[in-house]
Enzyme design. Structure first.
Site, PDB file in Angstrom:
ATOM      1  N   GLY A 149       0.804  -1.212   0.000  1.00  0.00           N
ATOM      2  CA  GLY A 149       0.000   0.000   0.000  1.00  0.00           C
ATOM      3  C   GLY A 149       0.834   1.257   0.000  1.00  0.00           C
ATOM      4  O   GLY A 149       1.332   1.710  -1.033  1.00  0.00           O
ATOM      5  N   CYS A 150       1.014   1.837   1.181  1.00  0.00           N
ATOM      6  CA  CYS A 150       1.652   3.146   1.274  1.00  0.00           C
ATOM      7  C   CYS A 150       3.147   3.104   0.977  1.00  0.00           C
ATOM      8  O   CYS A 150       3.710   4.093   0.507  1.00  0.00           O
ATOM      9  CB  CYS A 150       1.374   3.758   2.638  1.00  0.00           C
ATOM     10  SG  CYS A 150      -0.391   4.126   2.878  1.00  0.00           S
ATOM     11  N   VAL A 151       3.813   1.972   1.243  1.00  0.00           N
ATOM     12  CA  VAL A 151       5.228   1.880   0.882  1.00  0.00           C
ATOM     13  C   VAL A 151       5.375   1.878  -0.636  1.00  0.00           C
ATOM     14  O   VAL A 151       6.183   2.620  -1.202  1.00  0.00           O
ATOM     15  CB  VAL A 151       5.884   0.625   1.498  1.00  0.00           C
ATOM     16  CG1 VAL A 151       7.310   0.455   0.979  1.00  0.00           C
ATOM     17  CG2 VAL A 151       5.881   0.708   3.014  1.00  0.00           C
TER      18      VAL A 151
END
Length: 209
Positions: A149-151
């Site tokens: 996701g955010c990585v």
């Protein structure tokens, strides 16, 4: 990863860009919800946090800037947009939620920057890219949650902004090994160098303060 898959990708991908001369370390969205078994976000990623903290200690010893990100929404989610609409666990990031707090062992230091965001990437809708550029940073070392996701979103944006990008494998985590490994593989193929904790700690240890 099968030998066939590795051989297939090796035909087109596999280039390493290497570490930059002036890196910054980014710890993406380490928050209490990922570590609380009663929370939908719980992912069993204690090892990722422990790794990130070791990398952080090496970065601080080397005088490398450290940035932490978190996700914070207006109490009525007025700034949540489609991301908040799609991903139900984001309700834990409403302003003041205990699940959005820093987990045990991670407290921002006075000389560390906290960037609050509302979308997956640490760069989207924030001043992070311009802040890094202003202090001469040419590369980023990414750790955090979640890998898929955010990585990943931050990795793609970091590369798109022109930063040499390294993702520290052991210092990232996800709720299942499948998405974790698949996204590390894909980021390493196309957007970044996926490196080990030992490799990045050795690199940081060789920098001049």
């Amino acid at each position: 990863m099968s030998d066939d898959l590795a051989a297939n990708y090796a035909k087109a991908y596999g280039t390493r860009v290497g570490f930059g001369a002036k890196p910054a370390l980014i710890l993406i969205d380490f928050c209490q919800g990922y570590f609380d078994p009663e929370c939908d976000l719980y992912s069993g990623v204690e090892d990722a946090l422990a790794s990130a903290l070791r990398v952080r200690a090496a970065a601080r010893a080397a005088g490398v800037p450290v940035i932490l990100t978190n996700v914070v929404y207006h109490p009525l989610a007025l700034n949540g947009g489609r991301f908040y609409e799609k991903a139900a666990p984001l309700r834990y990031f409403l302003e003041g939620s205990a699940m959005g707090a820093w987990p045990a062992g991670l407290v921002p230091e006075a000389d560390e920057l906290v960037v609050s965001k509302q979308y997956p990437s640490a760069f989207f809708g924030t001043s992070l890219a311009s802040t890094l550029t202003a202090v001469g940073v040419d590369s980023v070392l990414l750790t955090g949650l979640t890998t898929s996701g955010c990585v990943r979103a931050s990795c793609v944006d970091a590369m798109s902004h022109g930063f040499r990008t390294a993702v520290v494998a052991e210092a990232c985590g996800d709720r299942h090994p499948g998405p974790h490994e698949a996204n590390l593989f894909d980021m390493n193929a196309k957007y970044a160098d996926v490196v080990s904790e030992d490799e990045v700690v050795a690199f940081l240890g060789g920098l001049k303060v």
